[in-house]
Design an enzyme around this catalytic site. Structure first.
Site, PDB file in Angstrom:
ATOM      1  N   ASP A  45       0.835  -1.201   0.000  1.00 38.52           N
ATOM      2  CA  ASP A  45       0.000   0.000   0.000  1.00 38.52           C
ATOM      3  C   ASP A  45       0.869   1.249   0.000  1.00 38.52           C
ATOM      4  O   ASP A  45       0.598   2.227  -0.703  1.00 38.52           O
ATOM      5  CB  ASP A  45      -0.902   0.002   1.237  1.00 38.52           C
ATOM      6  CG  ASP A  45      -1.621  -1.315   1.423  1.00 38.52           C
ATOM      7  OD1 ASP A  45      -1.344  -2.016   2.405  1.00 38.52           O
ATOM      8  OD2 ASP A  45      -2.439  -1.660   0.548  1.00 38.52           O
ATOM      9  N   HIS A  74      -4.761  -3.262   6.440  1.00 36.32           N
ATOM     10  CA  HIS A  74      -4.531  -3.510   4.999  1.00 36.32           C
ATOM     11  C   HIS A  74      -5.882  -3.908   4.416  1.00 36.32           C
ATOM     12  O   HIS A  74      -6.169  -5.081   4.164  1.00 36.32           O
ATOM     13  CB  HIS A  74      -3.502  -4.620   4.791  1.00 36.32           C
ATOM     14  CG  HIS A  74      -3.368  -5.024   3.359  1.00 36.32           C
ATOM     15  ND1 HIS A  74      -2.994  -4.153   2.355  1.00 36.32           N
ATOM     16  CD2 HIS A  74      -3.568  -6.229   2.773  1.00 36.32           C
ATOM     17  CE1 HIS A  74      -2.981  -4.807   1.212  1.00 36.32           C
ATOM     18  NE2 HIS A  74      -3.339  -6.066   1.425  1.00 36.32           N
TER      19      HIS A  74
END
Ligand SMILES: NC(=O)c1ccc[n+]([C@@H]2O[C@H](COP(=O)([O-])OP(=O)(O)OC[C@H]3O[C@@H](n4cnc5c(N)ncnc54)[C@H](O)[C@@H]3O)[C@@H](O)[C@H]2O)c1
Ligand SMILES: O=C(O)C[C@H](O)C(=O)O
Length: 329
Positions: free
Chosen positions: A161, A189
């Protein structure tokens, strides 16, 4: 020339997509460094051991100078015996239309036995990165079964990410990714993750001041947060090479340190920092010093950031409650 005793690295899910993208780069020195010999321990389920053996054949055929042995097993205790690095990748990926949290039932049961095996058999210096989704809560499950291992040795991957946030911002401002520092992914996440441009810098200046707010809130954040689903839509399968790359970045920085004046994003057991409940494995800004992650303290959080972080932490709390109900921790 490769020096000294090899570091044992255990990779679960070795026969999978990410495993295939990961193993050759580990053997090339991209995980621990160009002079650190490694011994690979590949853990798979019985029906995939033969496929892992095929990958091992290819690893042998590369004649990597740093690769000093490969063990393949379906026995979790053998897989983690003496290991210093655990890459817990083995788990079912989501498909189109699923959220990562929908994998909890399918994957949650994998990580307790692996946490216990790490507790009972891994080396004293073991460090663990959980990639299998939902990664934060799976890391919590594994960590909860390893009471003799310091909690902070269990991490979950938000580096993909983080890399995505760098790439999206660089494209927006037409700068190289190397112009960007102090990027942070906060929280889970998942689609609730929060990529923070109010602390990130581009060429030394606050990123949020260099983009318009509607783009930041209505384009940048959802693009980063939902990139996994976009990849599944485009590829017909979840990310693999970019995930493997992020796993290598995460462990490499853990062992070798983060650059002076910068930080990265790591999902770690909270010590209460930034009001995140202790013990939750949540993504924070982190530096690595002497092989230890440290949460960067004292970053200013405006009301918008605070709300976004709180929402992701709420989701993590719900996931923890769910796996507690399931008896997984
Ligand atoms: N955290 C992240 O940023 C990130 C990024 C990409 C993928 N992922 C996740 O990583 C996981 C793996 O993805 P993939 O694309 O490699 O999937 P894959 O289906 O290609 O491979 C998974 C492998 O794990 C193996 N496996 C299943 N249970 C196991 C167990 N108990 N022990 C050992 N091996 C086991 C399977 O046999 C398979 O070979 C998925 O859960 C996916 O959602 C996370
Ligand atoms: O999105 C997924 O399911 C895979 C992975 O977590 C990703 O972010 O690419």
């Amino acid at each position: 020339m490769s020096q000294g005793r090899p570091v044992k690295v255990t990779v679960t899910g070795a026969a999978g997509q990410i495993g295939y993208a990961l193993l050759f780069r580990i053997a090339s020195g991209h995980l621990l460094g160009p002079d650190v010999p490694v011994r690979l321990s590949l853990l798979e389920i019985p029906q995939a051991v033969k496929a892992a053996e095929g990958t091992a054949m290819e690893l042998d055929d590369c004649a990597f100078p740093l690769l000093q042995g490969i063990d393949i097993t379906d026995d979790v205790n053998q897989a983690f015996d003496g290991t210093s690095v655990g890459l817990l990748v083995g788990a079912r990926p989501r498909t189109k239309g699923m959220e990562r949290g929908d994998l909890l039932q399918a994957n949650g049961g994998i990580f307790g036995p692996q946490g216990k095996a790490i507790n009972d058999h891994a080396a004293d210096d073991v460090r663990v990165l959980v990639v299998g989704n939902p990664a934060n809560t799976n890391a919590l499950i594994a960590q909860s079964h390893a009471p003799d291992v310091p909690a902070e040795r269990f991490t979950a991957m938000t580096r993909l990410d983080h890399n995505r946030a760098l790439s999206q911002l660089a494209a927006k401002l037409d700068v190289p990714v190397t112009a960007i520092t102090r990027m942070t992914i906060w929280g889970n996440h998942s689609a609730t993750q929060y990529p923070d441009l109010y602390n990130a810098e581009v060429n030394g200046k606050i990123a949020a001041e260099q983009v318009d707010e509607p783009w930041l809130r209505d384009t940048f954040i959802p693009t980063v947060a939902k990139r996994g689903a976009a990849i599944i839509e485009a590829r017909g399968a979840s990310s693999a090479a970019s995930a493997a790359n992020a796993a290598l970045n995460h462990v490499h920085d853990w062992f070798n340190g983060t650059p002076e004046g910068d930080w990265t994003s790591v999902a770690l057991p909270s010590d209460g920092s930034y009001g995140v409940p202790e013990g939750l494995i949540s993504s924070f800004p982190a530096i690595s010093r002497h092989g230890k992650w440290e949460i960067v303290q004292g970053l200013p959080l405006n009301a918008f950031s605070r709300d976004r972080i709180n929402a992701s932490v709420r989701e993590l709390t719900e996931e923890r409650d769910a796996v507690t109900q399931l008896g997984l921790i």
